[in-house]
Design an enzyme around this catalytic site. Sequence first.
Site, PDB file in Angstrom:
ATOM      1  N   ARG A  29      21.928 -18.779  38.455  1.00  0.00           N
ATOM      2  CA  ARG A  29      20.770 -19.646  38.251  1.00  0.00           C
ATOM      3  C   ARG A  29      21.185 -21.108  38.249  1.00  0.00           C
ATOM      4  O   ARG A  29      22.353 -21.442  38.086  1.00  0.00           O
ATOM      5  CB  ARG A  29      20.042 -19.305  36.955  1.00  0.00           C
ATOM      6  CG  ARG A  29      20.853 -19.499  35.679  1.00  0.00           C
ATOM      7  CD  ARG A  29      20.025 -19.103  34.464  1.00  0.00           C
ATOM      8  NE  ARG A  29      20.749 -19.259  33.209  1.00  0.00           N
ATOM      9  CZ  ARG A  29      20.215 -19.096  32.009  1.00  0.00           C
ATOM     10  NH1 ARG A  29      18.948 -18.773  31.883  1.00  0.00           N
ATOM     11  NH2 ARG A  29      20.944 -19.259  30.919  1.00  0.00           N
ATOM     12  N   ARG A  43      31.949 -10.532  29.566  1.00  0.00           N
ATOM     13  CA  ARG A  43      31.696 -11.316  30.773  1.00  0.00           C
ATOM     14  C   ARG A  43      31.660 -12.781  30.354  1.00  0.00           C
ATOM     15  O   ARG A  43      31.261 -13.125  29.233  1.00  0.00           O
ATOM     16  CB  ARG A  43      30.374 -10.936  31.426  1.00  0.00           C
ATOM     17  CG  ARG A  43      30.390  -9.573  32.060  1.00  0.00           C
ATOM     18  CD  ARG A  43      31.251  -9.531  33.307  1.00  0.00           C
ATOM     19  NE  ARG A  43      30.626 -10.237  34.419  1.00  0.00           N
ATOM     20  CZ  ARG A  43      31.218 -10.514  35.565  1.00  0.00           C
ATOM     21  NH1 ARG A  43      32.489 -10.175  35.746  1.00  0.00           N
ATOM     22  NH2 ARG A  43      30.584 -11.148  36.535  1.00  0.00           N
ATOM     23  N   GLU A 103      25.241 -21.856  37.197  1.00  0.00           N
ATOM     24  CA  GLU A 103      25.959 -20.907  36.354  1.00  0.00           C
ATOM     25  C   GLU A 103      26.572 -19.807  37.221  1.00  0.00           C
ATOM     26  O   GLU A 103      25.869 -19.114  37.949  1.00  0.00           O
ATOM     27  CB  GLU A 103      25.021 -20.281  35.314  1.00  0.00           C
ATOM     28  CG  GLU A 103      24.465 -21.278  34.322  1.00  0.00           C
ATOM     29  CD  GLU A 103      23.666 -20.628  33.205  1.00  0.00           C
ATOM     30  OE1 GLU A 103      23.696 -19.372  33.110  1.00  0.00           O
ATOM     31  OE2 GLU A 103      23.020 -21.349  32.439  1.00  0.00           O
ATOM     32  N   TYR A 118      25.239  -9.189  21.423  1.00  0.00           N
ATOM     33  CA  TYR A 118      24.508 -10.367  21.895  1.00  0.00           C
ATOM     34  C   TYR A 118      23.390 -10.677  20.909  1.00  0.00           C
ATOM     35  O   TYR A 118      22.607  -9.809  20.535  1.00  0.00           O
ATOM     36  CB  TYR A 118      23.920 -10.125  23.285  1.00  0.00           C
ATOM     37  CG  TYR A 118      23.197 -11.331  23.812  1.00  0.00           C
ATOM     38  CD1 TYR A 118      23.908 -12.365  24.412  1.00  0.00           C
ATOM     39  CD2 TYR A 118      21.822 -11.461  23.678  1.00  0.00           C
ATOM     40  CE1 TYR A 118      23.265 -13.496  24.882  1.00  0.00           C
ATOM     41  CE2 TYR A 118      21.173 -12.589  24.142  1.00  0.00           C
ATOM     42  CZ  TYR A 118      21.886 -13.603  24.739  1.00  0.00           C
ATOM     43  OH  TYR A 118      21.244 -14.720  25.197  1.00  0.00           O
ATOM     44  N   ARG A 164      14.775  -1.476  29.328  1.00  0.00           N
ATOM     45  CA  ARG A 164      13.401  -1.785  29.724  1.00  0.00           C
ATOM     46  C   ARG A 164      13.421  -3.080  30.513  1.00  0.00           C
ATOM     47  O   ARG A 164      14.336  -3.885  30.410  1.00  0.00           O
ATOM     48  CB  ARG A 164      12.493  -1.917  28.504  1.00  0.00           C
ATOM     49  CG  ARG A 164      12.852  -3.082  27.600  1.00  0.00           C
ATOM     50  CD  ARG A 164      11.913  -3.189  26.416  1.00  0.00           C
ATOM     51  NE  ARG A 164      12.247  -4.333  25.582  1.00  0.00           N
ATOM     52  CZ  ARG A 164      11.809  -5.571  25.791  1.00  0.00           C
ATOM     53  NH1 ARG A 164      11.025  -5.815  26.826  1.00  0.00           N
ATOM     54  NH2 ARG A 164      12.147  -6.563  24.982  1.00  0.00           N
TER      55      ARG A 164
END
Length: 364
Positions: A278, A247, A298, A346, A170
Site C-alpha cells: 500500500r 513478518r 510499505e 496482534y 472472516r
Amino acid sequence: MYDYLIVGSGLYGSTCAHELKKRGKRVLVIEKRDHIGGNIYTENVDGIQVHRYGAHIFHTNSREIWDYINQFADFNRYTNSPVANYQGKIYNLPFNMNTFYQLWGSRTPAEAQAKIAAQRQELDGREPGNLEEQAISLVGRDIYEKLVKGYTEKQWGRSATELPAFIIKRLPVRFTYDNNYFNDQFQGIPIGGYTQIIEKMLTGIEVRCNTDFFTKQAEYRSLAKHIIYTGPIDQYFSYQFGKLEYRSLRFESERHEIPNVQGNAVVNYTARDVPYTRIIEHKHFDPVDTPHSIITREYPAEWQEGMEPYYPINNELNDSLYRRYRALAKADTKVIFGGRLAEYRYYDMHQIIGSALKDLQSMS
C-alpha cells in the site's frame, strides 16, 4: 531504587507508566530506540504529521477507552475508507455495494449476494483446506483473485494455497453503500499526531532513550522492585526454546511538490506483481494545507534479526512455542509481560490500552 522499571515506551508501557505515577509510584522507562512512542510514533515533517511505522487509526466501541485516550489529545473525525488499486482499476474497501457495482455492475444487495453465492459453489460444499479456499468460501472467486490473493501473498510471503485457512477467519462483506472500514462507534486521528499522547503520558517520568535492556540486564534489574516488560518474550528468555517468527515491513517515503498525490490516505495495491502492499499519504490523516505532500510505500519482508517484528505468525508451531515461553513468564513473579511483542499477538491500539489498564489492576 524505583518501584517499577518499564522496558519499552510504546502505548502499553506508557499507559502503565502514567497510571503508576498517578498512584505515587517511582517509575523509570527505558527505550532502545532514539524516540518514545513505539510504532505509533509520528513526527512533524515540514508541517505534515508522518506516521513513521505505518498508518495508525484509532477506533473502538468502548466509551471508556475513547474517553481515556481523548484526555491526551483532540481527535478529528477521520473515517478509514481505503481503496484498492488492481491493475490500474480502483475498488472501494471494505467489500461493499460500491465494490460489487465496480466488479459486476450489481445495483442491489440481492444481485450481489446471488453473484457471491454462485461463485462459492466451486468448493462443492467441502471444508476449506487453505487460505485460498477459505477466501473463496467467504467472498467468491472474483473478489479473491482481484482484492485478496495478491495482497495476502505479499503480506505473508507465501502462496495463498500454502497458508492455513484460519488466517482469514472472516472477511468484511457489507451489502450497503458504506465505505467506512471499521464498524466501531468511535474513530479518529489525534490532531497533531500520536507522539504528543505519549509525551503527556510520560510527563514527570524519567525516560532513557537509546537504552537497550539486554546490554546491562543485571544493572537494570537491580534498579527496581518490579519490571514491566514489553519486548519480545523469546528474547527475554534468551531464545532458549527457539525464535518466534514474524513478518516485518520496510518503508520508503517520498516528498512530492504537489498538494495532493493520490487523493486518499490509504491505497492498497492488490496485484502480486506490485512489490508494495500500500501507499499512504500522510496529510489525509490529519489534514493540513501545504503545497507539498509526503507518501510512504510499505514493503512486506521476512523478519530477520535486527529488523522490527510487526506481525506474529500465529500458526500452530509458533503458538506452541509461545505457550512454552508464557509458562516461564508466569513463573517470574517480579516481571509483568504485556503488549504486542511480549504476548505474541496482534493488538489494535484500543486493545493495548484496555490490556494495560486490566493488567494494572493486578499490580495494585
